[in-house]
Design an enzyme around this catalytic site. Sequence first.
Site, PDB file in Angstrom:
ATOM      1  N   ASP A 140      10.214  13.625  -4.523  1.00 18.50           N
ATOM      2  CA  ASP A 140       9.510  14.077  -3.322  1.00 18.50           C
ATOM      3  C   ASP A 140      10.497  14.213  -2.165  1.00 18.50           C
ATOM      4  O   ASP A 140      11.565  13.587  -2.171  1.00 18.50           O
ATOM      5  CB  ASP A 140       8.427  13.062  -2.919  1.00 18.50           C
ATOM      6  CG  ASP A 140       7.372  12.922  -3.998  1.00 18.50           C
ATOM      7  OD1 ASP A 140       7.200  13.871  -4.785  1.00 18.50           O
ATOM      8  OD2 ASP A 140       6.737  11.847  -4.049  1.00 18.50           O
TER       9      ASP A 140
HETATM   10  N1  URA Z   1       7.093   9.227  -8.075  1.00 17.06           N
HETATM   11  C1  URA Z   1       6.722   9.588  -6.837  1.00 17.06           C
HETATM   12  O1  URA Z   1       5.628   9.281  -6.394  1.00 17.06           O
HETATM   13  N2  URA Z   1       7.586  10.294  -6.103  1.00 17.06           N
HETATM   14  C2  URA Z   1       8.820  10.645  -6.519  1.00 17.06           C
HETATM   15  O2  URA Z   1       9.566  11.279  -5.782  1.00 17.06           O
HETATM   16  C3  URA Z   1       9.197  10.261  -7.818  1.00 17.06           C
HETATM   17  C4  URA Z   1       8.314   9.542  -8.576  1.00 17.06           C
END
Ligand code: URA
Length: 239
Positions: A103
């Site tokens: 993310d």
């Molecule tokens: N899980 C998440 O919620 N976000 C990420 O960036 C990676 C794994």
Amino acid sequence: MERLDKLLASTGRWSRSQVKELVRQGRVRIDGQTAAKPEYKCGPEQNIEVDGVSVCLQKFVYIMMNKPAGWLSATEDKRQQTVLDLLDKPLQRRGLFPVGRLDKDTTGLLLLTDDGELAHRLLAPKSHVDKVYLARVDGRVDREDVAAFRAGITLDDGLECLPAGLEPLEDGSRCLVTLQEGKFHQVKRMLAFRGKPVLELKRLSMGPLQLDESLPAGGWRQLTQEETARLHEAAGSKN
Ligand code: URA
């Protein structure tokens, strides 16, 4: 053996016509000798230099990045900066892509490569490559959360998560999460489901590949040969 212009163009740094121009200007050397013709046949074991700098002729490139918060795990975006923008220009031209997304606000280990087969294998659910995340949560992770993760959580939207590892650290406001899969926002959704929303998330490892903590946020380096070999082994592919 391959033509010099084709070999150098395969790095993505120059077009064939640019290589021809470099050769014409006497800026290319092969094992210390100035290259006379772009059609000269040579191999990757030879030391090819452009302007005195050795050119890396490996088939694929593997980069470990310490992804900073605020950058998209994408190859391009009209409005926002992507992790590709953090690389040198010649590498940007090689067609690298992130292996699995983090993310925008997640930090830590991101693998970038142009080896599509390895990426596919690493991400395939059946290869069960563990990803380990360090999360800081609002609340305290407890033994019930650990048991729920171990049993496999079914989220509100019906998504069934595979059994996952959860290890509370210190007072439980931080924890290590180990996933065998990589569904959208998975760590955040699993911890939110347990009433412990994620405040910060960092990926520490992917299979045998550990984040090099000496890399500053936004820093990157090529994988060592040993790291690359271990990654191929974990993905069940040949190096
Ligand atoms: N899980 C998440 O919620 N976000 C990420 O960036 C990676 C794994």
